[in-house]
Design an enzyme around this catalytic site. Structure first.
Site, PDB file in Angstrom:
ATOM      1  CB  SER A   1      -0.841   0.012   1.276  1.00  0.00           C
ATOM      2  OG  SER A   1      -1.506   1.247   1.445  1.00  0.00           O
TER       3      SER A   1
ATOM      4  CE1 TYR B   1      -3.608  -1.931   5.634  1.00  0.00           C
ATOM      5  CE2 TYR B   1      -3.478   0.342   4.880  1.00  0.00           C
ATOM      6  CZ  TYR B   1      -3.612  -1.012   4.602  1.00  0.00           C
ATOM      7  OH  TYR B   1      -3.761  -1.438   3.300  1.00  0.00           O
TER       8      TYR B   1
HETATM    9  P1  NAP Z   1     -11.102  -6.319   0.627  1.00  0.00           P
HETATM   10  O1  NAP Z   1     -12.114  -6.184  -0.452  1.00  0.00           O
HETATM   11  O2  NAP Z   1     -11.532  -6.174   2.043  1.00  0.00           O
HETATM   12  O3  NAP Z   1     -10.348  -7.717   0.430  1.00  0.00           O
HETATM   13  C1  NAP Z   1      -9.528  -8.257   1.429  1.00  0.00           C
HETATM   14  C2  NAP Z   1      -9.332  -9.738   1.128  1.00  0.00           C
HETATM   15  O4  NAP Z   1      -8.452 -10.285   2.111  1.00  0.00           O
HETATM   16  C3  NAP Z   1     -10.632 -10.520   1.197  1.00  0.00           C
HETATM   17  O5  NAP Z   1     -10.693 -11.399   0.098  1.00  0.00           O
HETATM   18  C4  NAP Z   1     -10.499 -11.299   2.493  1.00  0.00           C
HETATM   19  O6  NAP Z   1     -11.138 -12.563   2.367  1.00  0.00           O
HETATM   20  C5  NAP Z   1      -8.994 -11.491   2.573  1.00  0.00           C
HETATM   21  N1  NAP Z   1      -8.566 -11.820   3.914  1.00  0.00           N
HETATM   22  C6  NAP Z   1      -8.650 -11.065   5.042  1.00  0.00           C
HETATM   23  N2  NAP Z   1      -8.185 -11.763   6.088  1.00  0.00           N
HETATM   24  C7  NAP Z   1      -7.807 -12.975   5.606  1.00  0.00           C
HETATM   25  C8  NAP Z   1      -7.262 -14.144   6.200  1.00  0.00           C
HETATM   26  N3  NAP Z   1      -7.009 -14.218   7.508  1.00  0.00           N
HETATM   27  N4  NAP Z   1      -6.984 -15.212   5.424  1.00  0.00           N
HETATM   28  C9  NAP Z   1      -7.240 -15.153   4.089  1.00  0.00           C
HETATM   29  N5  NAP Z   1      -7.755 -14.093   3.459  1.00  0.00           N
HETATM   30  C10 NAP Z   1      -8.037 -13.028   4.234  1.00  0.00           C
HETATM   31  O7  NAP Z   1      -9.941  -5.248   0.435  1.00  0.00           O
HETATM   32  P2  NAP Z   1      -8.917  -4.960  -0.772  1.00  0.00           P
HETATM   33  O8  NAP Z   1      -8.854  -3.493  -0.916  1.00  0.00           O
HETATM   34  O9  NAP Z   1      -9.220  -5.775  -1.954  1.00  0.00           O
HETATM   35  O10 NAP Z   1      -7.563  -5.426  -0.081  1.00  0.00           O
HETATM   36  C11 NAP Z   1      -6.634  -6.302  -0.699  1.00  0.00           C
HETATM   37  C12 NAP Z   1      -5.230  -5.877  -0.295  1.00  0.00           C
HETATM   38  O11 NAP Z   1      -4.971  -4.580  -0.817  1.00  0.00           O
HETATM   39  C13 NAP Z   1      -5.001  -5.785   1.204  1.00  0.00           C
HETATM   40  O12 NAP Z   1      -3.729  -6.305   1.519  1.00  0.00           O
HETATM   41  C14 NAP Z   1      -5.045  -4.293   1.479  1.00  0.00           C
HETATM   42  O13 NAP Z   1      -4.307  -3.941   2.622  1.00  0.00           O
HETATM   43  C15 NAP Z   1      -4.422  -3.776   0.195  1.00  0.00           C
HETATM   44  N6  NAP Z   1      -4.692  -2.380  -0.146  1.00  0.00           N
HETATM   45  C16 NAP Z   1      -5.971  -1.918  -0.259  1.00  0.00           C
HETATM   46  C17 NAP Z   1      -6.187  -0.579  -0.587  1.00  0.00           C
HETATM   47  C18 NAP Z   1      -7.567   0.016  -0.696  1.00  0.00           C
HETATM   48  O14 NAP Z   1      -7.687   1.256  -0.676  1.00  0.00           O
HETATM   49  N7  NAP Z   1      -8.615  -0.783  -0.850  1.00  0.00           N
HETATM   50  C19 NAP Z   1      -5.104   0.259  -0.803  1.00  0.00           C
HETATM   51  C20 NAP Z   1      -3.817  -0.253  -0.706  1.00  0.00           C
HETATM   52  C21 NAP Z   1      -3.626  -1.570  -0.378  1.00  0.00           C
HETATM   53  P3  NAP Z   1     -11.958 -13.323   3.507  1.00  0.00           P
HETATM   54  O15 NAP Z   1     -12.522 -12.282   4.426  1.00  0.00           O
HETATM   55  O16 NAP Z   1     -12.999 -14.092   2.745  1.00  0.00           O
HETATM   56  O17 NAP Z   1     -10.949 -14.227   4.153  1.00  0.00           O
END
Ligand code: NAP
Length: 258
Positions: free
Chosen positions: A144, A157
């Site tokens: 991120s 975070y």
């Molecule tokens: P999201 O829609 O909430 O997706 C998060 C994913 O992580 C879900 O599929 C969730 O699946 C999975 N997850 C959470 N805990 C887990 C566990 N213990 N074991 C396996 N899977 C797990 O959010 P996203 O934005 O797509 O996030 C994906 C990545 O991008 C993350 O690492 C986040 O920090 C990063 N990111 C996001 C943003 C943003 O603005 N959205 C920006 C920069 C970076 P389950 O709950 O089904 O397990």
């Protein structure tokens, strides 16, 4: 408990590359699974919400496996089912809360460190031998802009994402000479379930994060990951930082009045 191994995993054509995507049940992970499948990979999609990954796997002709990256037994079971792997996308992760350090909630910090940092460590350790054996492995870690900068209320975070980034970047040195490439993807604001999770299911508070500007979509990030994964094997894209045009940094947005 031991699971039945999906039969399709035993019959993936030899010339089809295998990509493992963690956190594939929503957001960036689901979009990445779709993009990599469209690019010709057999995708193994892991997450805790099994129904979601199963539906996705049916859609893209991939494989769904239950996975909790915070649970060693789950990671071991997941890895045991995978015959070979060319690409690992360490995507599972997220944030909880926006409290200052003075008011930090230790359980939320533990969740963030367990999922983002130790989850990435567990998955990387578990799949590294298979990635090396592939002769042309790739590890993509979704960190991120929080892995590069800090913001008030974000220390739980940002500290986890910094640590995840450091773990990933250290591998670039440690694996030099091995047939494994490493790419860090560092997105700014992407509209996914991220903020809903961060605010404990409060959809209204989550929606405010993206008000007044156009955020990145999960597909915007997935397309970059697909580009990275389809470069020739001598090309290592070390780091990609991508943000919406209306974002200059964490918390620095140009918002149009609604
Ligand atoms: P999201 O829609 O909430 O997706 C998060 C994913 O992580 C879900 O599929 C969730 O699946 C999975 N997850 C959470 N805990 C887990 C566990 N213990 N074991 C396996 N899977 C797990 O959010 P996203 O934005 O797509 O996030 C994906 C990545 O991008 C993350 O690492 C986040 O920090 C990063 N990111 C996001 C943003 C943003 O603005 N959205 C920006 C920069 C970076 P389950 O709950 O089904 O397990």
């Amino acid at each position: 408990m031991s699971q039945q191994l999906p039969s399709e995993l035993m019959s993936i054509p030899e010339n089809t590359r295998v990509a493992v995507v963690t956190g594939a049940s929503s957001g960036i992970g689901a979009a990445t699974a779709r993009a990599l499948a469209a690019a010709g990979f057999h995708v193994i999609a892991g997450a805790r919400r099994r129904d979601r990954v199963e539906e996705l796997a049916r859609e893209i002709g991939g494989t769904a496996l239950p996975l909790d990256v915070t649970d060693e037994a789950s990671v071991a079971e997941f890895t045991r089912a995978i015959p070979r792997a060319d690409v690992l996308v360490n995507n599972a992760g997220g944030a909880k809360g926006l409290e200052t350090v003075a008011d930090a909630d230790l359980d939320k910090w533990r969740w963030m460190w367990e999922t983002n940092v130790l989850g990435t460590l567990r998955m990387t350790q578990a799949l590294l031998p298979k990635l090396i054996d592939s002769g042309d492995g790739l590890i993509v870690t979704v960190t991120s802009i929080a892995a590069l900068e800090t913001y008030p209320g974000g220390a739980g975070y940002t500290s986890a994402k910094h640590a995840q980034g450091v773990l990933h970047r250290t591998l670039r040195d440690e694996l030099l000479g091995k047939p494994v490439r490493l790419t860090e993807i560092a997105p700014g604001a992407v509209e996914t379930e991220f903020s809903t999770v961060r605010f404990g299911g409060d959809e209204k508070q989550a929606a405010k994060v993206y008000q007044g500007f156009t955020p990145l979509t999960a597909s915007d990030v997935a397309e970059v990951i697909s580009f990275v994964a389809t470069r020739p094997s001598h090309v290592n894209i070390d780091q990609v930082l991508l943000k919406p045009r209306a974002q200059a940094g964490p918390g620095k947005f140009h918002r149009e009045p609604s």
